[in-house]
Design a protein around this motif. Structure first.
Motif, PDB file in Angstrom:
ATOM      1  N   ILE A   1      18.270   4.338   5.421  1.00  0.00           N
ATOM      2  CA  ILE A   1      17.335   3.679   6.201  1.00  0.00           C
ATOM      3  C   ILE A   1      16.449   4.316   6.217  1.00  0.00           C
ATOM      4  O   ILE A   1      16.148   5.911   7.121  1.00  0.00           O
ATOM      5  CB  ILE A   1      18.421   3.503   7.560  1.00  0.00           C
ATOM      6  N   PRO A   2      14.855   4.438   6.305  1.00  0.00           N
ATOM      7  CA  PRO A   2      14.025   5.042   6.484  1.00  0.00           C
ATOM      8  C   PRO A   2      13.160   5.075   7.653  1.00  0.00           C
ATOM      9  O   PRO A   2      13.204   3.417   8.583  1.00  0.00           O
ATOM     10  CB  PRO A   2      13.430   4.421   5.316  1.00  0.00           C
ATOM     11  N   TYR A   3      12.165   5.714   8.056  1.00  0.00           N
ATOM     12  CA  TYR A   3      12.449   6.318   9.023  1.00  0.00           C
ATOM     13  C   TYR A   3      10.759   5.737   8.489  1.00  0.00           C
ATOM     14  O   TYR A   3       9.838   6.393   7.751  1.00  0.00           O
ATOM     15  CB  TYR A   3      12.006   7.464   9.960  1.00  0.00           C
ATOM     16  N   PHE A   4       9.742   4.653   9.549  1.00  0.00           N
ATOM     17  CA  PHE A   4       8.401   4.590   9.522  1.00  0.00           C
ATOM     18  C   PHE A   4       7.706   4.906  11.052  1.00  0.00           C
ATOM     19  O   PHE A   4       7.738   4.973  12.103  1.00  0.00           O
ATOM     20  CB  PHE A   4       7.715   3.481   9.085  1.00  0.00           C
ATOM     21  N   ILE A   5       6.027   5.317  10.807  1.00  0.00           N
ATOM     22  CA  ILE A   5       5.162   5.794  12.071  1.00  0.00           C
ATOM     23  C   ILE A   5       4.100   5.256  12.113  1.00  0.00           C
ATOM     24  O   ILE A   5       3.364   5.068  10.972  1.00  0.00           O
ATOM     25  CB  ILE A   5       4.917   7.128  12.016  1.00  0.00           C
ATOM     26  N   SER A   6       3.701   4.676  12.897  1.00  0.00           N
ATOM     27  CA  SER A   6       2.734   3.523  13.304  1.00  0.00           C
ATOM     28  C   SER A   6       1.636   3.859  13.381  1.00  0.00           C
ATOM     29  O   SER A   6       1.683   5.475  14.640  1.00  0.00           O
ATOM     30  CB  SER A   6       2.613   1.663  13.485  1.00  0.00           C
ATOM     31  N   SER A   7       0.047   3.442  14.319  1.00  0.00           N
ATOM     32  CA  SER A   7      -1.003   4.960  14.031  1.00  0.00           C
ATOM     33  C   SER A   7      -1.310   6.690  14.723  1.00  0.00           C
ATOM     34  O   SER A   7      -1.843   7.098  15.158  1.00  0.00           O
ATOM     35  CB  SER A   7      -0.931   4.147  15.801  1.00  0.00           C
ATOM     36  N   HIS A   8      -0.306   6.786  13.261  1.00  0.00           N
ATOM     37  CA  HIS A   8      -0.875   8.169  12.878  1.00  0.00           C
ATOM     38  C   HIS A   8      -2.005   8.381  12.905  1.00  0.00           C
ATOM     39  O   HIS A   8      -3.384   7.211  12.106  1.00  0.00           O
ATOM     40  CB  HIS A   8      -0.111   8.584  11.932  1.00  0.00           C
ATOM     41  N   PRO A   9      -2.950   9.079  12.965  1.00  0.00           N
ATOM     42  CA  PRO A   9      -4.154   9.374  12.412  1.00  0.00           C
ATOM     43  C   PRO A   9      -4.510  10.119  11.088  1.00  0.00           C
ATOM     44  O   PRO A   9      -3.290   9.895  10.194  1.00  0.00           O
ATOM     45  CB  PRO A   9      -4.273  10.753  13.112  1.00  0.00           C
ATOM     46  N   GLY A  10      -5.675   8.543  10.519  1.00  0.00           N
ATOM     47  CA  GLY A  10      -5.766   8.470   9.314  1.00  0.00           C
ATOM     48  C   GLY A  10      -5.312   7.068   8.851  1.00  0.00           C
ATOM     49  O   GLY A  10      -5.278   6.426   7.685  1.00  0.00           O
ATOM     50  N   CYS A  11      -4.396   6.794   9.685  1.00  0.00           N
ATOM     51  CA  CYS A  11      -3.571   5.553   9.253  1.00  0.00           C
ATOM     52  C   CYS A  11      -4.612   4.003  10.012  1.00  0.00           C
ATOM     53  O   CYS A  11      -5.416   3.941  10.900  1.00  0.00           O
ATOM     54  CB  CYS A  11      -1.902   5.013  10.348  1.00  0.00           C
ATOM     55  N   HIS A  12      -5.456   3.049   9.097  1.00  0.00           N
ATOM     56  CA  HIS A  12      -5.535   2.264   9.671  1.00  0.00           C
ATOM     57  C   HIS A  12      -4.522   0.953   9.595  1.00  0.00           C
ATOM     58  O   HIS A  12      -3.664   0.662   9.002  1.00  0.00           O
ATOM     59  CB  HIS A  12      -6.683   1.622   8.670  1.00  0.00           C
ATOM     60  N   ALA A  13      -4.953   0.150  10.060  1.00  0.00           N
ATOM     61  CA  ALA A  13      -4.109  -1.639  10.112  1.00  0.00           C
ATOM     62  C   ALA A  13      -4.083  -2.115   8.215  1.00  0.00           C
ATOM     63  O   ALA A  13      -3.084  -2.056   8.769  1.00  0.00           O
ATOM     64  CB  ALA A  13      -5.323  -2.601  10.881  1.00  0.00           C
TER      65      ALA A  13
END
Length: 628
Positions: A501-513
Motif C-alpha cells: 500500500i503506497p502513500y502519495f502526496i498532492s500539491s507538494h512544492p514543485g508539483c503541477h497538475a
C-alpha cells in the motif's frame, strides 16, 4: 488494575491521596492524560518524578469562564510546564483544506471541544494572568517548531517566535528529558529564570544588552523578523541555517532580532545514549489512560497501546517531515533487553491477544544504524544521510534489527509482531562494498515480508515524478518499482496473499497538475486504486513549507512553483481518484486543457469519445432551446 495513586495526580483529591501539601511542577497538556511512553506529558512527568520531584498533570483544562481548571491545584513550587500535545494542535484539528477533522485523536471519544487552537498561547496567557510571578516553560511539538519566525498556514502569514505571543519565560525544544530535568534542578537550587540563559536546548528572548556573552563571532545571525516580513527570500535563507543546526552534533547558537528584542536559540544537548533512552522507557508507566476516561475511547491510544518504539531520531530528512527538527537525525537505539522488557509488559495487558501492532520507530528500519566514522558525522551538516545518495559513511546494516525481531518473536505468547512504521526501501535496495550489510538487507526484506506484514505493507514513495521527489528528498520512483517487484516475487514464492500500500502526496512544492495526472496513469498501470493519500499541509519548520510559502528553495534560492489556492489543490488531488465516476468528467476536462489526450486514453481508454459525443449532444440541446 492499577490504583489511582499509580498515575500522576490530576486533581486536588489525588494529591491528597499521596499526602502532598505542595507540588513542584504542574504540567498543562492539551491531550488526554495517557500514562504511556508515547505521550510526551507523561514522559516528562515520570522523568521528573524519578528525580524526586512532585509532579501533577492537568489534561485538557477548560479555557472558558472562570478558569477553575487552572486554579484547582494552585501554584507550583517551581514552575508551570505547558505541553500542548503529541501533534501540532492545528494539524490535529484541521485538514489541509482547513476543515475540521473527523475526530481529535488525542481526546476522549475523539471530541473536538477539548482543546483550543494554539493551546500553547491560550494556556500560557491564562496562567500568566492568574500567576504572573510563576515561570511558565513551553515544550512539545507546537512550541518546539515555532522557536523562530515561522510560516503559519492557518493564519496565512509569518509569525514571531511563539514566546512573544504566549508570554512564557522559555521554550525547551526537542525531546525534553535532559533539558527539563536540568532546568528543574537549577530552579530548585535557587536560580532565577533571568539567570538561566545558557541552558542547552532552550529558547529565550532578551534585549541586546542582556544577550549572554554578547553577540559572538560564531553565532549565526538570522535575518530579523521584520526583514522576513518584507522579503520572502530572507525567510528562505534563514531556514537553511535553522535546519542545518537542528541536525548537527556540534551546533552553533542562533540569534534573531524581533523589534527591540532578540530570540536566542541555545544549541541542543548531545544525542541521548542508549542507557538514557532505556531509562526513560523503564519509568513506571501504567501504559493506560487515566481512570477518569473509563469507558471512553482515545483514538491515538488505541492505535499504539500494543506497540513498542525501538529508537529515536530519523536520518531520512524528508522535506515535509518535522521529525529531524524535533528528534534530530542521529539515531538513539534502545537496548534489546530493554525492548524485550517492554514487550513483556504489553503481553501482560488484559486485552493483548498475542499480536504486537508495531515494533518500530520514526522509520521502521533505522535501528542500530550510525556513522562508521563518527568523527566525520561530527562535522556533517547534511539534513539527510540517505539523500540525494546514501552516505558512504553510513553503516546501514540490518543485522541487529533482524536479531531483535527474532528474539521478540521467540517470546512465549507472541504470535506475531507487525511492522506498522514506515519502511525505507531505499535502505533495503542499497548495495555497498560491505557484503555483510548487503546480505542483511536481503534477509531483512524477506523477513519483513514473510513474518511482519499484516496482509498490507505500507510504504511511502510519495510521488512518481522524479523532479518532485528531488524536492521531497525522496528516492527516484524506479526504486519503488524495484521494491514492489521483490515484494510480489517473495509473496509468490511463499504463497502469501499480501498487498503493498503506497502513500502519495498532492500539491507538494514543485508539483503541477500534470505531474499528478501522470501519477494517476502510472499507478493505474501498476494496478493501484490509491487509498493512503494526502494533500500537502504546510507545517512550521519544514523545508517544504518554506518552499511553499516563499517560492524559493532555501538551499539554492531558485524559484519553486507551489499550488496554493483551493482550486489548484483540488485539481491536483482529484487525480488520486481517477477511478471514481464522479471525478471522471472533471479529470477529462482538465486533461483536454493540458492537451494530454494520451493520459485520457491511459486512464479511460474509450471514454474520451463517449465524453466528446455527450458534450456535443448537450451543446445541440442548448442550441435548440435558444432557437425555441
Amino acid at each position: 488494575m492499577p490504583l489511582l495513586t499509580d498515575f500522576l495526580p490530576t486533581t486536588k483529591k489525588e494529591t491528597e491521596l499521596r499526602g502532598w501539601d505542595y507540588i513542584d511542577v504542574i504540567i498543562f497538556s492539551a491531550d488526554a492524560y495517557v500514562d504511556h511512553p508515547s505521550f510526551g506529558a507523561a514522559v516528562i512527568g515520570r522523568t521528573l518524578e524519578a528525580e524526586g520531584y512532585r509532579v501533577a498533570i492537568v489534561p485538557q483544562p477548560d479555557w472558558h469562564g472562570d478558569y477553575r481548571d487552572f486554579k484547582k491545584l494552585g501554584k507550583p513550587r517551581l514552575f508551570f510546564a505547558v505541553a500542548p500535545g503529541c501533534m501540532d494542535s492545528m494539524v490535529n484539528k484541521y485538514t489541509a483544506n482547513k476543515r475540521l477533522r473527523a475526530e481529535d485523536a488525542y481526546s476522549p471519544n475523539g471530541r473536538h471541544d477539548c482543546r483550543p487552537e494554539y493551546p500553547t498561547i491560550v494556556y500560557t496567557q491564562i496562567l500568566k494572568e492568574l500567576y504572573p510571578d510563576v515561570p511558565v516553560i513551553l515544550g512539545g511539538i507546537e512550541a518546539s517548531l515555532r522557536r523562530v519566525t515561522h510560516y503559519d498556514y492557518w493564519k496565512d502569514g509569518l509569525r514571531k517566535c511563539i514566546l512573544y505571543d504566549a508570554g512564557a519565560d522559555m521554550i525547551t525544544y526537542g525531546m525534553g528529558e535532559k533539558v527539563t530535568t536540568e532546568l528543574t534542578r537549577l530552579l530548585d537550587a535557587g536560580k532565577t529564570m533571568a539567570e538561566i540563559d545558557t541552558l542547552p536546548q532552550t529558547v529565550i528572548i532578551r534585549k541586546e544588552k542582556d544577550i549572554p556573552g554578547g553577540i559572538k563571532d560564531d553565532d549565526i545571525i538570522l535575518h530579523s523578523h521584520e526583514e522576513c516580513l518584507s522579503d520572502k527570500k530572507a525567510q528562505a535563507e534563514n531556514f537553511r541555517h535553522i535546519e542545518e543546526e537542528s541536525n548537527r552534533i556540534h551546533a552553533q547558537r542562533i540569534l534573531q532580532k524581533t523589534g527591540e528584542w532578540w530570540t536566542i536559540v541555545n544549541p541542543p544537548y548531545p544525542t541521548m545514549t542508549t542507557e538514557e533512552l532505556d531509562r526513560t522507557h523503564s519509568l513506571p508507566f501504567t501504559r493506560l489512560p487515566h481512570p477518569k476516561y473509563k469507558d471512553k475511547r482515545i483514538p491515538a491510544y488505541e492505535m499504539i497501546k500494543h506497540s513498542v518504539n525501538i529508537h529515536r531520531g530519523c536520518f531520512g530528512g524528508c522535506a515535509f517531515c518535522t521529525i529531524s527538527a524535533h528528534q534530530g537525525k542521529f539515531i538513539t537505539c534502545r537496548s534489546k533487553e530493554n525492548i524485550i522488557e517492554e514487550v513483556k509488559k504489553v503481553m501482560q495487558m488484559h486485552d493483548f491477544k498475542g499480536y504486537l501492532s508495531d515494533l518500530g520507530g520514526p522509520s521502521a528500519n533505522m535501528y542500530g544504524m550510525k556513522g562508521k566514522d563518527m568523527a566525520k558525522c561530527e562535522k556533517c551538516k547534511r539534513p539527510s544521510c540517505i539523500f540525494p545518495k546514501i552516505c558512504q559513511n553510513l553503516n546501514a546494516d540490518h543485522t541487529k534489527l533482524i536479531e531483535l525481531y527474532r528474539d521478540v518473536d521467540a517470546l512465549p505468547g507472541i504470535k506475531k509482531s507487525f511492522i506498522g512504521s514506515g519502511v525505507r526501501y531505499d535502505l533495503l535496495l542499497h548495495r555497498s562494498e560491505d557484503s555483510k550489510a548487503n546480505d542483511a538487507a536481503e534477509k531483512y526484506t524477506r523477513e519483513l515480508i514473510t513474518r511482519h506484514v499484516s496482509g498490507r505493507l505500507k510504504v511511502a514513495p510519495e510521488h512518481t515524478s522524479d523532479n518532485v521527489l528531488k524536492l521531497m528528498r525522496k528516492p527516484p520512483f524506479n526504486l519503488f518499482r524495484e521494491f514492489k517487484a521483490i515484494f510480489n516475487r517473495i509473496c509468490r514464492e511463499e504463497g502469501l496473499k499480501q498487498q503493498i500500500i503506497p502513500y502519495f502526496i498532492s500539491s507538494h512544492p514543485g508539483c503541477h497538475a500534470e505531474d499528478m495526472a501522470e501519477l494517476a496513469a502510472i499507478t493505474k498501470d501498476m494496478d493501484f486504486h490509491l487509498e493512503q493519500v494526502q494533500d500537502f499541509t504546510p507545517t512550521p519548520m519544514t523545508v517544504a513549507t518554506e518552499m511553499w510559502y516563499t517560492g524559493y528553495n532555501p538551499y539554492t534560492l531558485e524559484p519553486v512553483f507551489a499550488a496554493k489556492n483551493p482550486k489548484e489543490k483540488i485539481e491536483q488531488r482529484q487525480f488520486f481518484f481517477w477511478y471514481k465516476p464522479e471525478e471522471q468528467q472533471n479529470i477529462i476536462r482538465c486533461l483536454n486543457r493540458m492537451n494530454r489526450h494520451d493520459l485520457i486514453k491511459a486512464l479511460y481508454k474509450g471514454t474520451q469519445n463517449n465524453f466528446t459525443r455527450q458534450r456535443q449532444h448537450n451543446a445541440r440541446q442548448q442550441k435548440n432551446k435558444r432557437k425555441n
